[in-house]
Design an enzyme around this catalytic site. Structure first.
Site, PDB file in Angstrom:
ATOM      1  CE1 TYR A   1       8.016  -7.997 -14.642  1.00  0.00           C
ATOM      2  CE2 TYR A   1       5.837 -10.232 -14.893  1.00  0.00           C
ATOM      3  CZ  TYR A   1       6.463  -8.610 -14.759  1.00  0.00           C
ATOM      4  OH  TYR A   1       5.732  -7.612 -15.912  1.00  0.00           O
TER       5      TYR A   1
ATOM      6  CG  PHE B   1     -11.292   7.691   1.604  1.00  0.00           C
ATOM      7  CD1 PHE B   1     -10.947   8.817   2.943  1.00  0.00           C
ATOM      8  CD2 PHE B   1     -10.202   8.245   0.911  1.00  0.00           C
ATOM      9  CE1 PHE B   1      -9.960   9.349   3.312  1.00  0.00           C
ATOM     10  CE2 PHE B   1      -8.934   8.248   0.990  1.00  0.00           C
ATOM     11  CZ  PHE B   1      -8.869   9.055   2.456  1.00  0.00           C
ATOM     12  CB  THR B   2     -10.810  11.729  -0.910  1.00  0.00           C
ATOM     13  OG1 THR B   2     -10.070  11.065  -0.632  1.00  0.00           O
ATOM     14  CG2 THR B   2     -11.397  13.246  -0.066  1.00  0.00           C
TER      15      THR B   2
ATOM     16  CG  ASP C   1     -11.684   1.427   2.740  1.00  0.00           C
ATOM     17  OD1 ASP C   1     -10.622   0.373   3.137  1.00  0.00           O
ATOM     18  OD2 ASP C   1     -11.611   1.994   2.367  1.00  0.00           O
TER      19      ASP C   1
ATOM     20  CE  LYS D   1      -4.455   5.050   4.775  1.00  0.00           C
ATOM     21  NZ  LYS D   1      -4.156   5.219   3.431  1.00  0.00           N
TER      22      LYS D   1
ATOM     23  NE  ARG E   1      -9.290  14.322   4.945  1.00  0.00           N
ATOM     24  CZ  ARG E   1      -9.001  13.877   3.882  1.00  0.00           C
ATOM     25  NH1 ARG E   1      -8.699  12.580   3.416  1.00  0.00           N
ATOM     26  NH2 ARG E   1      -8.442  13.857   1.886  1.00  0.00           N
TER      27      ARG E   1
ATOM     28  CG  PHE F   1      -7.794  16.561  -0.657  1.00  0.00           C
ATOM     29  CD1 PHE F   1      -8.690  16.502  -1.702  1.00  0.00           C
ATOM     30  CD2 PHE F   1      -6.470  16.069  -0.006  1.00  0.00           C
ATOM     31  CE1 PHE F   1      -8.619  14.854  -1.526  1.00  0.00           C
ATOM     32  CE2 PHE F   1      -6.410  14.832  -0.683  1.00  0.00           C
ATOM     33  CZ  PHE F   1      -7.817  14.047  -1.283  1.00  0.00           C
TER      34      PHE F   1
HETATM   35  N1  F0G Z   1      -9.773   4.112   2.423  1.00  0.00           N
HETATM   36  C1  F0G Z   1      -9.282   4.639   3.311  1.00  0.00           C
HETATM   37  C2  F0G Z   1     -10.684   4.488   5.006  1.00  0.00           C
HETATM   38  C3  F0G Z   1      -8.423   5.261   3.401  1.00  0.00           C
HETATM   39  O1  F0G Z   1      -7.856   6.147   4.459  1.00  0.00           O
HETATM   40  C4  F0G Z   1      -7.653   5.691   2.075  1.00  0.00           C
HETATM   41  C5  F0G Z   1      -6.076   6.211   2.102  1.00  0.00           C
HETATM   42  C6  F0G Z   1      -8.237   4.640   1.437  1.00  0.00           C
HETATM   43  C7  F0G Z   1      -8.934   3.659   1.040  1.00  0.00           C
HETATM   44  C8  F0G Z   1      -6.869   5.169   0.240  1.00  0.00           C
HETATM   45  O2  F0G Z   1      -5.848   4.291   0.187  1.00  0.00           O
HETATM   46  O3  F0G Z   1      -3.934   5.816   0.446  1.00  0.00           O
HETATM   47  O4  F0G Z   1      -3.205   2.920  -0.275  1.00  0.00           O
HETATM   48  O5  F0G Z   1      -4.656   4.604  -2.260  1.00  0.00           O
HETATM   49  N2  F0G Z   1      -6.095   6.658   3.333  1.00  0.00           N
HETATM   50  C9  F0G Z   1      -5.164   8.040   3.730  1.00  0.00           C
HETATM   51  C10 F0G Z   1      -4.997   8.918   4.764  1.00  0.00           C
HETATM   52  C11 F0G Z   1      -4.205   8.881   2.130  1.00  0.00           C
HETATM   53  O6  F0G Z   1      -4.894  10.081   5.126  1.00  0.00           O
HETATM   54  O7  F0G Z   1      -6.240   8.852   5.224  1.00  0.00           O
HETATM   55  P1  F0G Z   1      -4.025   4.663   0.001  1.00  0.00           P
END
Ligand code: F0G
Length: 475
Positions: free
Chosen positions: A73, A125-126, A216, A259, A383, A450
């Site tokens: 843990y 980014f979303t 990021d 990624k 997108r 989305f």
């Molecule tokens: N920042 C970027 C540039 C991303 O592309 C993503 C995720 C995140 C942050 C968030 O990270 O998913 O680990 O919580 N991108 C995915 C995509 C979902 O399909 O582009 P996460």
């Protein structure tokens, strides 16, 4: 630019069969999924280009790393191995693991952002923007104008517009800007890199005003490879050296290790400031798990550490981005409208040009995603206007300039033959593009719509706005 001859620096040890479906099966599947590729079952997909997130193939070393999981843990040895790896390859001092990128975004946003703050960044980014908003902040896009133009071939479309940034600082005051958000590479712009020269200039400017830079670093090694290939003065530097230099110009980072680092789950927050680390370490206990596992198993931390070391190898990046370029170049040659320059993690189809007769409020990119799936079983990701969500104040859709369909390439998963199949499928849809109609949204969730929105096919390609005025038209 990218050398023509390249091959994968690995061989295949294990394979995973995929389902070869029929068109009638796919028609039923996409209808049941509300014409949203996020709602398809993965077993109904032939080539999965939804995302490069968590979908890469781990190496034998990473799989072996899973067996070294220390599932204590507290104080798991895998945490220390991850911490050491992050110090070595990224240079950040303090590390807080999180279950994935957005876990880290949540924590840093809550710590650094106060109500009414403004966060400038190189395109949104979303999840990042949503966490900034949930913390009381407002995101302001200060990316260069070229990034919003899919045909502009400027090589560093991820760059910050320094004038826009300084004007904003002067307008709202440096004290209202907790940090500048820098993404390497810029996902929503089509996987575009930023240059080191630009980042250095941003550092200088933010130093002048005493503002932090939060990075990021989700695809930092891909960005570094592009710098090595095209930025003057970096041809002789390794990807690993460039990654370190990028990180050294920033104060902290959020990472989705799903990624670049090629794990199926994982992420972290890394900072150089002890006080911020101290707060983050405390907060992670509330939302993710103890500060030495952050919502992950020990084995996940080990696979992440190994993946990081593999991600910065030149030969890996050469094959990874070489494959994306192979696909992009072929599509470009066939006259398919794509975002240029080709991105690092995928090829982005320009849905506005692909389906010019479909107005943006009939969701051209979403429509194209559904059509490509029905054509071929290939799953891609919208997108565009669906991802951009609604304006918080007016409630109207945000209409981004970029209305894109992302063909995202997972790392080390598909072959060159798969790339050829993708080209053929896209060309087939392109040939019958004029007969394609748009979609109407029938269900819209409150956050990040989305992922779960549902759609129906319309019979007429008339903008929704006009339809509201003429309710007699049947859709
Ligand atoms: N920042 C970027 C540039 C991303 O592309 C993503 C995720 C995140 C942050 C968030 O990270 O998913 O680990 O919580 N991108 C995915 C995509 C979902 O399909 O582009 P996460």
């Amino acid at each position: 630019m990218i050398k023509n001859t390249w091959a994968e620096p690995y061989k295949i040890k294990m394979v995973e069969p995929v389902f070869m479906s029929t068109e009638s099966h796919r028609k039923k599947a996409i209808e049941e999924a509300g014409f949203n590729t996020f709602l398809l079952k993965s077993e109904d997909v032939y080539i999965d280009l939804l995302t490069d997130s968590g979908t890469s193939a781990m190496s034998d070393r990473q799989w072996a790393g899973l067996m070294l999981g220390d599932e204590a843990y507290a104080g798991s040895r895998n945490f220390y191995s991850l911490e050491e790896t992050i110090n070595k390859y990224y240079g950040y001092k303090y590390v807080v693991p999180t279950h994935q990128g957005r876990g880290a975004e949540h924590i840093i946003s809550q710590i650094l952002i106060s109500e009414g703050d403004v966060i400038p960044g190189n395109m949104y980014f979303t999840t990042t923007r949503l966490h900034q908003q949930l913390a009381g902040g407002k995101f302001v896009d200060v990316i260069i104008d070229e990034a919003h133009d899919p045909e502009n071939i400027f090589p560093f479309k991820g760059n910050i517009d320094l004038e826009k940034l300084e004007d904003l600082i002067k307008e709202v005051g440096a004290e209202r800007i907790p940090y500048v958000a820098i993404a390497t590479t810029v996902n929503m712009a089509g996987g575009q890199p930023l240059s080191l020269a630009n980042l250095k200039a941003v550092r200088e400017l933010t130093d002048k005003y005493g503002i932090k830079i939060i990075h990021d670093m989700t695809r930092v090694a891909e960005n570094a490879f592009m710098i090595q290939q095209i930025e003057e003065g970096y041809a002789d530097k390794s990807v690993a050296e460039i990654v370190l230099e990028i990180c050294s110009l920033t104060d902290g980072a959020t990472m989705s290790a799903k990624k670049d680092a090629m794990v199926n789950i994982g992420g972290f927050l890394a900072v150089n400031d002890y006080d911020i680390f101290d707060q983050a370490r405390n907060m992670v206990v509330v939302y993710e798990g103890l500060h030495t596992y952050g919502g992950l198993a020990g084995r996940d931390l080990e696979a992440m550490a190994i993946g990081i070391s593999e991600s910065v190898r030149d030969e890996h990046m050469h094959a990874r981005i070489g494959q994306v370029y192979y696909l992009g170049k072929k599509l470009e040659k066939k006259g398919i409208p794509i975002v240029l320059p080709i991105g690092t993690h995928g090829v982005f189809l320009d849905a506005k040009k692909f389906l010019p007769h479909i107005p943006q409020d009939r969701f051209p990119a979403q429509t194209l995603a559904a059509e490509l799936y029905t054509e071929s079983g290939i799953r891609a990701m919208e997108r565009g206007v669906v991802s951009a969500g609604r304006n918080k104040e007016t409630g109207e859709h945000n209409y981004p300039d970029l209305e894109l369909l992302r063909l995202t390439i997972p790392r080390r998963v598909y072959t060159q033959a798969h790339m050829d199949v993708i080209v053929e499928a896209v060309c087939n849809v392109f040939e019958r593009r004029e007969s394609i109609k748009g979609l109407k949204m029938t269900y819209e969730p409150k956050y990040l719509r989305f992922f779960q929105a549902r759609f129906e096919q319309v019979k007429h390609t008339i903008p929704e706005v006009s339809l509201k005025q003429d309710a007699l038209l049947e859709v």
